[in-house]
Design a protein around this motif. Sequence first.
Motif, PDB file in Angstrom:
ATOM      1  N   ARG A  17       0.841  -1.205   0.000  1.00 48.32           N
ATOM      2  CA  ARG A  17       0.000   0.000   0.000  1.00 48.32           C
ATOM      3  C   ARG A  17       0.867   1.242   0.000  1.00 48.32           C
ATOM      4  O   ARG A  17       1.763   1.395   0.832  1.00 48.32           O
ATOM      5  N   ILE A  18       0.623   2.102  -0.980  1.00 49.18           N
ATOM      6  CA  ILE A  18       1.206   3.443  -1.019  1.00 49.18           C
ATOM      7  C   ILE A  18       0.065   4.396  -1.370  1.00 49.18           C
ATOM      8  O   ILE A  18      -0.597   4.233  -2.400  1.00 49.18           O
ATOM      9  N   ALA A  19      -0.168   5.386  -0.512  1.00 49.90           N
ATOM     10  CA  ALA A  19      -1.292   6.287  -0.746  1.00 49.90           C
ATOM     11  C   ALA A  19      -1.004   7.642  -0.096  1.00 49.90           C
ATOM     12  O   ALA A  19      -0.257   7.727   0.884  1.00 49.90           O
ATOM     13  N   PRO A  20      -1.607   8.694  -0.661  1.00 52.54           N
ATOM     14  CA  PRO A  20      -2.403   8.713  -1.900  1.00 52.54           C
ATOM     15  C   PRO A  20      -1.505   8.763  -3.129  1.00 52.54           C
ATOM     16  O   PRO A  20      -0.357   9.194  -3.032  1.00 52.54           O
ATOM     17  N   LEU A  21      -2.027   8.325  -4.261  1.00 50.49           N
ATOM     18  CA  LEU A  21      -1.280   8.350  -5.505  1.00 50.49           C
ATOM     19  C   LEU A  21      -1.850   9.415  -6.438  1.00 50.49           C
ATOM     20  O   LEU A  21      -3.079   9.604  -6.503  1.00 50.49           O
ATOM     21  N   ALA A  22      -0.984  10.085  -7.142  1.00 52.03           N
ATOM     22  CA  ALA A  22      -1.427  11.039  -8.155  1.00 52.03           C
ATOM     23  C   ALA A  22      -2.011  10.271  -9.333  1.00 52.03           C
ATOM     24  O   ALA A  22      -1.664   9.116  -9.585  1.00 52.03           O
ATOM     25  N   ARG A  23      -2.901  10.921 -10.063  1.00 51.32           N
ATOM     26  CA  ARG A  23      -3.493  10.261 -11.230  1.00 51.32           C
ATOM     27  C   ARG A  23      -2.407   9.953 -12.266  1.00 51.32           C
ATOM     28  O   ARG A  23      -1.427  10.657 -12.386  1.00 51.32           O
ATOM     29  N   LYS A  24      -2.607   8.860 -12.964  1.00 52.56           N
ATOM     30  CA  LYS A  24      -1.702   8.362 -14.001  1.00 52.56           C
ATOM     31  C   LYS A  24      -0.386   7.826 -13.436  1.00 52.56           C
ATOM     32  O   LYS A  24       0.541   7.547 -14.193  1.00 52.56           O
ATOM     33  N   THR A  25      -0.287   7.668 -12.118  1.00 46.05           N
ATOM     34  CA  THR A  25       0.919   7.080 -11.538  1.00 46.05           C
ATOM     35  C   THR A  25       0.956   5.587 -11.823  1.00 46.05           C
ATOM     36  O   THR A  25      -0.026   4.888 -11.606  1.00 46.05           O
ATOM     37  N   GLU A  26       2.068   5.112 -12.320  1.00 41.13           N
ATOM     38  CA  GLU A  26       2.245   3.688 -12.603  1.00 41.13           C
ATOM     39  C   GLU A  26       3.320   3.128 -11.679  1.00 41.13           C
ATOM     40  O   GLU A  26       4.489   3.497 -11.793  1.00 41.13           O
ATOM     41  N   ARG A  68       4.913   8.700   6.335  1.00 42.01           N
ATOM     42  CA  ARG A  68       4.977   7.530   7.208  1.00 42.01           C
ATOM     43  C   ARG A  68       5.312   6.318   6.367  1.00 42.01           C
ATOM     44  O   ARG A  68       4.771   6.140   5.278  1.00 42.01           O
ATOM     45  N   ASP A  69       6.232   5.490   6.844  1.00 40.54           N
ATOM     46  CA  ASP A  69       6.506   4.238   6.135  1.00 40.54           C
ATOM     47  C   ASP A  69       6.613   3.109   7.155  1.00 40.54           C
ATOM     48  O   ASP A  69       7.459   3.114   8.037  1.00 40.54           O
ATOM     49  N   THR A  70       5.690   2.183   7.028  1.00 40.91           N
ATOM     50  CA  THR A  70       5.650   1.010   7.896  1.00 40.91           C
ATOM     51  C   THR A  70       5.926  -0.223   7.042  1.00 40.91           C
ATOM     52  O   THR A  70       5.145  -0.546   6.138  1.00 40.91           O
ATOM     53  N   ILE A  71       7.026  -0.879   7.346  1.00 36.84           N
ATOM     54  CA  ILE A  71       7.406  -2.081   6.594  1.00 36.84           C
ATOM     55  C   ILE A  71       7.602  -3.207   7.600  1.00 36.84           C
ATOM     56  O   ILE A  71       8.459  -3.121   8.487  1.00 36.84           O
ATOM     57  N   LEU A  72       6.792  -4.256   7.473  1.00 41.09           N
ATOM     58  CA  LEU A  72       6.805  -5.359   8.428  1.00 41.09           C
ATOM     59  C   LEU A  72       7.164  -6.658   7.714  1.00 41.09           C
ATOM     60  O   LEU A  72       6.572  -6.994   6.676  1.00 41.09           O
ATOM     61  N   ALA A  73       8.116  -7.372   8.310  1.00 47.84           N
ATOM     62  CA  ALA A  73       8.503  -8.685   7.784  1.00 47.84           C
ATOM     63  C   ALA A  73       7.916  -9.766   8.679  1.00 47.84           C
ATOM     64  O   ALA A  73       8.178  -9.783   9.896  1.00 47.84           O
ATOM     65  N   ASP A  74       7.105 -10.639   8.126  1.00 46.51           N
ATOM     66  CA  ASP A  74       6.525 -11.775   8.846  1.00 46.51           C
ATOM     67  C   ASP A  74       7.407 -12.987   8.549  1.00 46.51           C
ATOM     68  O   ASP A  74       7.291 -13.602   7.484  1.00 46.51           O
ATOM     69  N   THR A 125       3.971  -3.613   3.263  1.00 50.12           N
ATOM     70  CA  THR A 125       4.308  -2.193   3.307  1.00 50.12           C
ATOM     71  C   THR A 125       3.045  -1.355   3.439  1.00 50.12           C
ATOM     72  O   THR A 125       2.008  -1.659   2.834  1.00 50.12           O
ATOM     73  N   ASP A 126       3.144  -0.308   4.232  1.00 48.58           N
ATOM     74  CA  ASP A 126       2.066   0.680   4.360  1.00 48.58           C
ATOM     75  C   ASP A 126       2.738   2.044   4.402  1.00 48.58           C
ATOM     76  O   ASP A 126       3.263   2.463   5.432  1.00 48.58           O
ATOM     77  N   ILE A 127       2.751   2.710   3.250  1.00 44.95           N
ATOM     78  CA  ILE A 127       3.508   3.950   3.098  1.00 44.95           C
ATOM     79  C   ILE A 127       2.540   5.076   2.788  1.00 44.95           C
ATOM     80  O   ILE A 127       1.727   4.979   1.852  1.00 44.95           O
ATOM     81  N   ALA A 128       2.615   6.141   3.588  1.00 38.27           N
ATOM     82  CA  ALA A 128       1.758   7.309   3.388  1.00 38.27           C
ATOM     83  C   ALA A 128       2.579   8.437   2.768  1.00 38.27           C
ATOM     84  O   ALA A 128       3.734   8.664   3.140  1.00 38.27           O
ATOM     85  N   LEU A 129       1.982   9.124   1.837  1.00 43.07           N
ATOM     86  CA  LEU A 129       2.633  10.239   1.151  1.00 43.07           C
ATOM     87  C   LEU A 129       1.982  11.556   1.536  1.00 43.07           C
ATOM     88  O   LEU A 129       0.766  11.627   1.759  1.00 43.07           O
ATOM     89  N   ASP A 130       2.802  12.587   1.579  1.00 39.30           N
ATOM     90  CA  ASP A 130       2.316  13.945   1.748  1.00 39.30           C
ATOM     91  C   ASP A 130       2.645  14.706   0.465  1.00 39.30           C
ATOM     92  O   ASP A 130       3.797  15.082   0.246  1.00 39.30           O
ATOM     93  N   PRO A 131       1.662  14.921  -0.415  1.00 34.56           N
ATOM     94  CA  PRO A 131       1.972  15.570  -1.695  1.00 34.56           C
ATOM     95  C   PRO A 131       2.464  17.003  -1.544  1.00 34.56           C
ATOM     96  O   PRO A 131       3.221  17.484  -2.386  1.00 34.56           O
ATOM     97  N   GLY A 132       2.040  17.685  -0.507  1.00 36.77           N
ATOM     98  CA  GLY A 132       2.389  19.094  -0.398  1.00 36.77           C
ATOM     99  C   GLY A 132       1.574  19.928  -1.377  1.00 36.77           C
ATOM    100  O   GLY A 132       0.768  19.415  -2.147  1.00 36.77           O
ATOM    101  N   PRO A 133       1.776  21.243  -1.378  1.00 35.17           N
ATOM    102  CA  PRO A 133       0.972  22.111  -2.247  1.00 35.17           C
ATOM    103  C   PRO A 133       1.383  22.009  -3.710  1.00 35.17           C
ATOM    104  O   PRO A 133       2.519  21.667  -4.024  1.00 35.17           O
ATOM    105  N   GLU A 134       0.448  22.312  -4.588  1.00 35.04           N
ATOM    106  CA  GLU A 134       0.779  22.414  -6.016  1.00 35.04           C
ATOM    107  C   GLU A 134       1.517  23.730  -6.242  1.00 35.04           C
ATOM    108  O   GLU A 134       1.062  24.793  -5.826  1.00 35.04           O
TER     109      GLU A 134
END
Length: 606
Positions: free
Chosen positions: A132-141, A180-186, A194-203
């Motif tokens: 999981r990585i969020a939020p994603l910008a449109r057209k992100t591959e 925030r980046d949370t990476i857990l190995a089981d 993975t659970d990674i949060a993004l802060d896009p910041g201002p345009e």
Amino acid sequence: MVRTAIHRGRVRGVALALILAAAAPAMALDRLDFAVTSGGESVKKAARGASLLLAQQADGATDAQDLFAAARADYARILGALYAEGHYSAVIHIRIDGREAAGIAPLDAPDRIGTIEVRIDPGPRFAFGQTRIAPLARKTELPEAFAPGQPARAGVVEEAVGAAILGWREQGHARARTSRDTILADHAAATLSTDIALDPGPELRFGPTLVTGAKRMSVARIVKIAGLRPGERFSQTELDRAKARLRRSGVFASVTLSEGETLTAEGLLPILVTVAEAKTRRYSFGAEIASLDGLSLSGYWLHRNLFGEGERLKIDGAITNIGAGTSGLDYSLGFTLDRPATFSPDTTASLSAGIGHQDEVDYAADTAQIGLSLRHYFSDSLTIRAGIAYEYTEGSDPGGDFRFRNLSLPIGATWDRRDNAADARSGFYIDAEAKPFLGFGTTGSGVRLTFDARGYRSFGARDGATLALRFQGGAITGSSLLDTPRDELFFSGGGGTVRGHPYRSLGISVTRGFGPAFLIGGTHMLAGSAELRTRVTDRLGVVGFFDIGRVGVDGFFDSLGDWHSGAGLGLRYETGFGPIRFDVAAPVQGSTGDGVQIYIGLGQSF
């Protein structure tokens, strides 16, 4: 007294020997065992490639202090390599004479090392669980490998985060980052989530371009060449294109672009450009020799920043066919003045002129030309060009004197996706040009079409073998054979088309009036080349090649035309700025062959 003197001398000698022995580094390493107990070849290769111990062994190092330091560093280096392969529960043992290297205090480092044992158990390869990585910008591959069930290589996570941030930067969010980046190995399930949060910041939008490091170069011209427009939405692609424009100008040894820390009063993002100007003048010299074509010499003098606004003046000259067996001496002298950022940041204007003399098999002539052209860069690999030129040729052939005058409008495009222009191992190169020309007096009018397509594919162990293919051709329509300027007609033979046959040996036999038959070029030409290049060592390579060509008049396969071909072997020696080429070729097909020929030059043949 004598015995005492001798005794003291022995004591001093023994003491000196002990001091020297203590001061000298311990030069002994009996054995280094390195074993990876499981995993595929890629895992073993990664672990061995990361090891400083193996690198020191290859270099012949035996100093105990150096080996001890390398052993302690290898834990982290090997672990990082295993993470990159998706192994997160590895067990690594590095024992120095039976003692674990990690447990030896630095101040208790051994003076002598006899054996080192490295044992690595990579453990299971982990797979991705949640991705999981969020939020994603449109057209992100995101990378296809970043998905549940795929091997959890560490580099894939980094690549996915980079792609996510790049997606926001392309949408104007220049300060996008991970919040925030949370990476857990089981380890029980051998999964990595993975659970990674993004802060896009201002345009943000581009602000002023601020330049530092300019000396002779005009700051205003640097800003214009960069081509960043204040008020336009920020984009990583536009930032990269600005850097490419500045580098392409040829004025700078280095260029860096970065974003300012503080926004302007209007809320715009300043872009900081730091440049280091290259030396203004540059010289170059080249030589190539072939057994029948003779020696060719070329060179140029370049001024990178003639008037302080990025103009490049290049004066070049060449003397060819020195000592050639089938033709006389050719020479040329010309100049080109380039000006970047003309009409647009991606357009370069060029003014050129030149004179020359040609003494070929079929004719001798003096030439002159002057032209103005524009070259537009759509990207680093794709360019188009257009121009206007006046060309004059006056000379004679066995049929008598001739004079050609024409005004031409050449239009062409180049698509270059080679990994290395001097020694390509992958990618392709395509160049095509249409050159309409209007003749004056006895000169005909028509269109000259040319193309040159090349492809490269490497394979085998470490991609040590490369298959290179080339297909080229041309055609002239609208103008008859004898009314077309001689230097626009097509020949085949020599290093640029068919090796093993003399330079410009395949053409068309014609007569004018009641004069004797003589050879001139054709209005149609096809040529193909295939090379198999292999590396014997890091510097030495072997090449096998086959070339074939055809010249015609009324078409590519008319009855007046003919084929010829040649084949041979060559050596390549890598110099760091391109391989030295040595080819030996012999004719295979056709009547223009004249025995074995040798070609020597710098760079691959194509």
